[in-house]
Design an enzyme around this catalytic site. Structure first.
Site, short mmCIF file in Angstrom:
data_model
loop_
_atom_site.label_atom_id
_atom_site.label_comp_id
_atom_site.label_asym_id
_atom_site.label_seq_id
_atom_site.Cartn_x
_atom_site.Cartn_y
_atom_site.Cartn_z
N SER A 44 0.85 -1.19 0.00
CA SER A 44 0.00 0.00 0.00
C SER A 44 0.89 1.25 0.00
O SER A 44 1.66 1.45 -0.94
CB SER A 44 -0.96 -0.04 1.19
OG SER A 44 -1.97 0.93 1.05
N ASP A 89 -8.71 -4.51 -6.66
CA ASP A 89 -8.42 -3.62 -5.54
C ASP A 89 -9.29 -2.36 -5.62
O ASP A 89 -9.17 -1.59 -6.57
CB ASP A 89 -6.93 -3.24 -5.58
CG ASP A 89 -6.47 -2.52 -4.32
OD1 ASP A 89 -7.32 -1.97 -3.60
OD2 ASP A 89 -5.26 -2.51 -4.06
N HIS A 110 -7.55 -5.13 -1.80
CA HIS A 110 -6.28 -4.48 -1.45
C HIS A 110 -5.37 -5.41 -0.65
O HIS A 110 -4.15 -5.26 -0.68
CB HIS A 110 -6.57 -3.20 -0.66
CG HIS A 110 -5.38 -2.33 -0.49
ND1 HIS A 110 -4.59 -1.94 -1.55
CD2 HIS A 110 -4.83 -1.76 0.63
CE1 HIS A 110 -3.60 -1.17 -1.10
NE2 HIS A 110 -3.72 -1.06 0.21
#
Length: 734
Positions: free
Chosen positions: A603, A678, A710
């Site tokens: 991320s 995602d 994600h």
């Protein structure tokens, strides 16, 4: 020691440099870990977690909610007395297939003065009187979307077919909306779950009024997600407001159960368009009712997120009553907590703010007049746990003792005097009883996996231990966990790190080293909990002969406003400078092979991984970037604009932080991994970077998980970490 590098001493109020060693036994007699042992999706993971207890409060009585029974815990002795068993509950409730309760771990006791337990499954929710041994009340809405039950009125708010409904205690259904759709969303979380928003319905304390969000996202563009499972793939688009584009329009409705009427709060006109000059609020958050349910308090934030106002509204009419508090900033204001009223004085409430540089508590009256600042100092109030009504105090968790600690304190409302409630060690997370005379404290230290104490609050708090978990890894070959500090790139700020070394570490050898990085807001990687909060993958890597290094750079949480806001309008830049100070430290260590440095993150950490790989191409040999942000113009409005402003108002910052132009600078081996669907960091990021690499002639590797978001769920996470590990095995160890 080299200049600028300070390992902390083992003195009270400081962080020791600790190496957690194995018991004095032959490591060859112990087991080696697999990812099935270490990873949360693994088949043996549950057996290697520290022992714990499910606990809840029945008023001021502590209940152990085990799978097969619920027991009262004596706070003085720790001894347990069985209240009832699972078999008894199902017998008393006359459970059939739809109502059968499978465990009591999630049982609750909603009425502090009544012997009633709330139990259920995905199909039903039941109240059982365990003294009279019979059902008191039951509904059948447990499986509904956005289910929100109020114990006082026993009414439930829920969403069905996009419409918001309430079913009252007598099973009468009330349809609150008719225009709900994919574009018009009712009763669910809004603003992309920012500012502490987790849900979309809010009951008044007496359960007679329901406040709810209405979100019009018809003006928000779709991101074209694809479902590949059907024979012919189908479009399943997400509404995704990218920075600098139109965002959704939110309003707040209030339904009165007594009159069956709905009013909407008369909030100021809101613009969803991307304009930095827009003065009106755009985001509504931290909704709270007054104790009598007559007034609603809302924190209203403008699109620039630098002007926040606390406003009161009449819950019956929706009329705007007063602006009670306003906070502005040259950078951003980030309201994260609703106001909390004093249980013994409904004319006063506590507001949390970072306005003096650190998150602290402020006491106000309902006229908006500041009574006093309750806490202050160069440390952070991490949580307001509740109140001790007898002592007229508020109970908090803070890192006053040390930045990596989380300790419990009682704060006197009149004097602000703080009294410690724990042993001063490690990281403590607690829950208060109904009136606050007791709390249970779950705490860990770098060398203690899990301990639970019951604390009786008084002028001299007394403590009863009810659990001390043995080391669940005792039969395994464990790595060495250490922690210390270095100076940030500014030369003055302390940054804290964790280092994980192989069990058979030899300082005369050279080790390949992986820098694990996150680095973004609202997260930290290092704290004084078990193994210094080490991720279990780090243990796996240490077992394979790597050193793993983790540093919390400026921009991460729990260090105060200026520490967090140092990255404003230039995400990744200050963070890289600090991470490279960590690299300097690693290179100063004779046992770190500076020719075999890797980097990995997910991320924001994926963004940092590629940023470091491309800005310092001769430093990092191998990188694995998961779910990486590539260009902040493709990230969402709420988060992206808080830290970067809009692409229109900060073009230089967006250009400087974009990794598209850095694709040509990639030298080392880089693997990019994403979930194919995602919804948080949409695939456009990774795909655009790969396209730029194609154009530049650089060669990253790419792997996707179809159907995943994600983060990888379940056993896919084991597969993911096998892949990450193997990439370093293939390209860094050589």
């Amino acid at each position: 020691m080299k200049k600028g590098i300070a390992l902390l001493s083992i003195i009270l109020f400081t962080l020791p440099m600790i190496a957690q060693q194995l018991p004095a036994s032959n490591p060859l007699e112990k087991k080696l870990f697999t990812l099935e042992d270490l990873n949360f999706g693994g088949t043996n993971y549950h057996n290697l977690r520290p022992k714990n207890m499910f606990l809840t409060w029945w008023g001021d009585q502590l209940v152990h909610t085990d799978v097969e029974q619920c027991s009262l815990i004596d706070p003085k002795t720790g001894k347990e007395t069985v209240l009832f068993t699972l078999d008894e509950i199902n017998r008393w409730a006359e459970s059939d297939d739809n109502h059968y309760v499978r465990h009591l771990s999630s049982a609750t006791f909603p009425y502090p003065d009544q012997p009633i337990v709330a139990v259920g499954n995905k199909k039903a929710f039941t109240l059982v009187d365990f003294k009279k041994k019979c059902i008191v009340w039951q509904d059948s809405l447990s499986g509904q979307e956005a289910n929100d039950w109020n114990p006082q009125s026993r009414a439930t708010a829920y969403v069905e077919d996009n419409q918001l409904w309430v079913i009252d205690a007598d099973s009468h259904k009330h349809q609150l909306t008719t225009d709900g759709s994919r574009d018009i969303v009712y009763g669910q979380s809004v603003h992309r779950d920012e500012w502490g928003i987790e849900k979309g319905t809010f009951w008044s304390p007496d359960g007679q009024r329901l406040a709810f969000y209405r979100m019009d996202q018809s003006m928000v563009t779709d991101y074209p997600q694809v479902n590949i499972d059907p024979r012919i793939a189908t479009m399943e688009p997400d509404k995704y407001p990218m920075a600098g584009t139109n965002t959704h329009l939110v309003t707040v409705g209030v339904y009165d159960l007594r009159t069956a009427k709905t009013v909407y709060l008369q909030t100021p006109p809101v613009s969803y368009a991307a304009t930095s000059s827009q003065p009106s609020p755009c985001f509504f958050t931290n909704l709270a009712f007054s104790p009598d349910g007559s007034t609603i308090y809302l924190q209203e934030l403008n699109r620039d997120q630098n002007d926040c106002r606390l406003v009161s509204y009449d819950a019956a009419t929706g009329q705007r009553l007063a602006e009670l508090y306003r906070e502005t900033s040259e950078k951003y204001v980030e309201p994260l907590h609703p106001i909390v009223f004093l249980p013994w004085d409904s004319s006063k409430f506590i507001l949390q703010s970072q306005r003096d540089g650190y998150n602290h508590l402020y006491l106000y009256n309902i006229k908006g007049e500041l009574q006093r600042q309750l806490t202050s100092g160069p440390w952070v109030v991490m949580e307001l746990l509740g109140f001790c009504e007898k002592a007229k105090s508020v109970i908090i968790a803070s890192n006053e003792k040390f930045p990596l600690h989380r300790n419990l304190y009682s704060v006197d409302i009149q004097t602000g005097k703080r009294m410690p409630l724990d042993n001063g060690k490690g990281v403590h997370r607690a829950s208060l009883s109904k009136t606050g005379v007791l709390l249970y404290d779950k705490w860990t230290t770098p060398t203690q996996s899990n301990t639970i104490d019951v604390v009786r609050l008084s002028s001299r708090p007394s403590v009863t231990n009810i659990l001390e978990s043995p080391d669940p890894w005792a039969d395994y070959v464990q790595p060495i966990f250490e922690s210390g500090s270095i100076k940030a790139a500014d030369g003055t700020t302390d940054l804290f790190y964790r280092m994980v070394k192989p069990n058979d570490f030899d300082p005369a050898k050279k080790y390949p080293t992986v820098v694990y990085v996150y680095g973004g807001p609202h997260a930290h990687n290092v704290e004084a909990s078990w193994h210094w909060q080490s991720r279990t993958w780090e243990t796996y890597m240490a077992q394979k002969g790597y050193i793993v290094f983790i540093l919390d750079n400026r921009g991460s949480e729990n260090r105060g406003r200026d520490f967090e806001q140092a990255t404003f309008r230039q995400l990744g830049q200050i963070e890289m400078q600090d991470q490279m100070k960590g690299v300097e430290f690693l290179k100063s260590l004779p046992y770190v092979d500076s020719n075999r440095l890797g980097v990995h993150g997910w991320s924001f950490g994926g963004f940092m991984t590629i940023s470091l790989m491309t800005n310092y191409p001769d430093v990092f040999k191998v990188g694995v970037a998961g779910g990486p942000v590539i260009d902040w113009q493709w990230y969402e409005v709420m988060y992206g604009e808080r830290y970067m402003d809009t692409p229109q108002t900060n073009p230089e910052g967006y250009a400087k932080t974009s990794l598209i132009s850095k694709a040509k600078d990639l030298k080392g081996k880089l693997q990019i991994i994403i979930g194919y669907n995602d919804p948080t960091v949409v695939p456009q990021h990774a795909l655009s970077f790969i396209k730029a690499c194609n154009d530049a002639g650089t060669q990253p590797d790419f792997y996707v998980y179809p159907g995943e978001g994600h983060n990888m769920r379940g056993h896919a996470s084991v597969h993911l970490h096998e892949r990450i590990t193997q990439y370093f095995e293939d390209y860094l160890k050589k």
